[in-house]
Design an enzyme around this catalytic site. Structure first.
Site, PDB file in Angstrom:
ATOM      1  N   SER A  54      -4.934  -2.752   5.956  1.00 59.14           N
ATOM      2  CA  SER A  54      -6.328  -2.085   6.233  1.00 59.14           C
ATOM      3  C   SER A  54      -6.748  -1.216   5.182  1.00 59.14           C
ATOM      4  CB  SER A  54      -6.393  -1.557   7.502  1.00 59.14           C
ATOM      5  OG  SER A  54      -7.802  -0.846   7.424  1.00 59.14           O
ATOM      6  N   LYS A  56     -10.327  -0.316  14.551  1.00 60.78           N
ATOM      7  CA  LYS A  56      -8.737   0.253  14.986  1.00 60.78           C
ATOM      8  C   LYS A  56      -9.014   0.284  16.397  1.00 60.78           C
ATOM      9  CE  LYS A  56      -6.682   0.872  11.080  1.00 60.78           C
ATOM     10  NZ  LYS A  56      -5.347   0.034  10.640  1.00 60.78           N
ATOM     11  N   GLY A  62       0.800  -1.289  -0.022  1.00 57.72           N
ATOM     12  CA  GLY A  62      -0.119  -0.017   0.035  1.00 57.72           C
ATOM     13  C   GLY A  62       0.869   1.234  -0.005  1.00 57.72           C
ATOM     14  N   GLY A  81      -0.584 -13.106  16.976  1.00 62.55           N
ATOM     15  CA  GLY A  81      -0.380 -14.478  16.810  1.00 62.55           C
ATOM     16  C   GLY A  81       1.047 -14.487  16.230  1.00 62.55           C
ATOM     17  N   THR A  84      -6.513  -2.785  -1.772  1.00 64.91           N
ATOM     18  CA  THR A  84      -6.394  -1.375  -2.070  1.00 64.91           C
ATOM     19  C   THR A  84      -4.716  -1.217  -2.664  1.00 64.91           C
ATOM     20  OG1 THR A  84      -6.069  -0.920   0.188  1.00 64.91           O
ATOM     21  CG2 THR A  84      -8.123  -0.788  -0.697  1.00 64.91           C
ATOM     22  N   ASP A 115       0.645  -8.980   1.540  1.00 70.34           N
ATOM     23  CA  ASP A 115      -0.580  -8.139   1.048  1.00 70.34           C
ATOM     24  C   ASP A 115      -1.644  -8.789   0.296  1.00 70.34           C
ATOM     25  OD1 ASP A 115      -1.784  -5.844  -0.277  1.00 70.34           O
ATOM     26  OD2 ASP A 115      -0.422  -4.647   0.774  1.00 70.34           O
ATOM     27  N   TYR A 142     -14.450   1.530  10.355  1.00 70.38           N
ATOM     28  CA  TYR A 142     -12.957   1.570  10.489  1.00 70.38           C
ATOM     29  C   TYR A 142     -12.806   1.955  11.916  1.00 70.38           C
ATOM     30  CZ  TYR A 142      -8.482   3.991   9.232  1.00 70.38           C
ATOM     31  OH  TYR A 142      -6.972   4.222   8.979  1.00 70.38           O
ATOM     32  N   ARG A 172      -9.279  10.265  -0.971  1.00 66.53           N
ATOM     33  CA  ARG A 172      -8.834  10.887  -0.078  1.00 66.53           C
ATOM     34  C   ARG A 172      -8.541  12.485  -0.475  1.00 66.53           C
ATOM     35  NH1 ARG A 172      -4.839   7.006   3.401  1.00 66.53           N
ATOM     36  NH2 ARG A 172      -4.705   6.054   1.393  1.00 66.53           N
TER      37      ARG A 172
END
Ligand code: NAD
Ligand code: UDP
Length: 319
Positions: free
Chosen positions: A76, A150, A11, A103, A36, A32, A146, A187
């Site tokens: 994300s 988070k 990303g 984990g 996006t 990945d 979102y 954005r």
């Protein structure tokens, strides 16, 4: 050689992070699913002995053979348009993806860093936002997928720290911009630049009186790298405190590009935060960090990137 796993490494931010880790002599496994992100963002790293790419959805268990020293969880969807289109994937990567990557860190005895966000403060009632502020989030609004993912991710990270003694770091990232943002990710920075370059109207949502504070990507990555090496397990804001209204920002972009684009008002999206400005007192004190790249410089580099991208796309290459 130390080795890091970067989820979401293809990303915008993840690719800059992979680059920085490699420059510091740390090998990188980038994980990945390209939901996006883009392979082009890491094309310059592929083929190196200290870099590998794994196509994988981290909301499913993650298996990485060999030793790992750091796990940095950046996977994300991050743009409001992306997470509104991908609400369930966003909730899953913030919850299951965080659990799986924690984990992995626990199994490898690796240090863990979570990419959290200023969105944990929601539409803030405290200004600027210090880390001690608990936020004002609508859990059932469109942005809740979102913000709550988070917030859950932060809680899960602290639980692994407290219960398993995992070394954890949480960075709360405020609006960051720079090369490798997608021109149409919605954005405001890529939207205005791309509109101004194309001579199209700049789409200002609402009256444009809402504020944001924009941080250049190199500054952000420097702050994140310092946090990774620090001993701080409580959340740290990283962002640029230079705040402006969206209308002022539109004017800046027009002036920098020398564009005749008019400003066009569009409805304000639901729950769009009215103000946002990081209080970076902790980052200054703990990491000796503050942003260095002025807005004009960062924007000039970003505009250059989008100009080249448009030229490549006109020439028939990959946009
Ligand atoms: P981005 O969309 O460019 O990058 C996200 C990457 O995660 C993409 O490559 C995507 O393909 C990958 N991804 C998503 N879901 C995945 C999954 N289930 N499995 C594997 N990979 C997956 O966004 P970005 O701006 O680079 O954001 C990166 C991180 O930083 C995100 O966690 C985001 O919440 C956080 N953040 C970014 C900003 C910002 O201003 N850019 C602000 C706050 C927080
Ligand atoms: N915005 C805008 N026009 C656009 C895109 C965004 O006016 O084309 C506004 C948006 O309403 C918000 C601000 O710009 O107030 C920043 O939006 P962005 O999507 O970049 O990120 P956010 O900070 O809201 O997560």
């Amino acid at each position: 050689m130390k080795r890091a796993v970067v989820t979401g490494g293809a990303g915008f931010l993840g690719s800059h992070l992979c680059e920085r880790l490699i420059a510091e002599g740390i090998g990188v496994a980038c994980v990945d699913n390209l939901i996006t992100g883009k392979r082009e963002n890491i094309a310059h790293l592929e083929g190196r002995a200290d870099f590998e790419f794994l196509l994988h959805d981290v909301s499913r268990p993650i298996e990485i053979p060999g030793p790992v020293d750091y796990v940095l969880h950046f996977a994300s969807p991050a743009s409001p348009i992306d997470y509104l289109e991908l609400p369930i994937q966003t909730l899953k990567v913030g919850s299951l993806g965080t659990h799986n990557s924690l984990g992995l860190a626990k199994a490898k005895r690796a240090r863990y860093l979570l990419a959290s966000t200023s969105e944990v403060y929601g539409d803030p009632l405290v200004h600027p936002q210090p880390e001690s502020y608990w936020g004002n989030v609508n859990p059932v609004g469109p942005r809740g997928v979102y913000d709550e993912a988070k917030r859950f991710a932060e809680a899960m990270t602290m639980a692994y720290h407290r219960v398993h003694g995992l070394e954890t770091r949480i960075v709360r990232i405020f609006n960051t911009y720079g090369p490798r943002m997608r021109p149409r990710d919605g954005r405001v920075v890529p939207a205005f630049i791309q509109q101004a370059l194309a001579g199209e109207p700049l789409t200002v949502f609402g009256d444009g009186g809402q504020t944001r504070s924009f941080c250049y990507v190199d500054d952000l990555i420097e702050g994140i790298y310092r946090l990774l090496l620090s001993a701080e397990s409580q959340p740290v804001n990283i962002g640029n405190p230079h705040e402006m209204t969206i209308l002022e920002f539109a004017e800046r972009i027009r002036a920098l590009i020398g564009s005749p684009s008019p400003i066009e008002r569009r409805p304000l999206p639901e729950d769009d935060p009215k103000t946002r400005q990081p209080d970076i007192t902790r980052a200054r004190a703990l990491l000796g960090w503050e942003p260095r790249v002025p807005l004009e410089t960062g924007l000039a580099r970003t505009i250059e990137y989008f100009r080249n991208l448009a030229a490549t796309s006109r020439a028939g290459g990959q946009p």
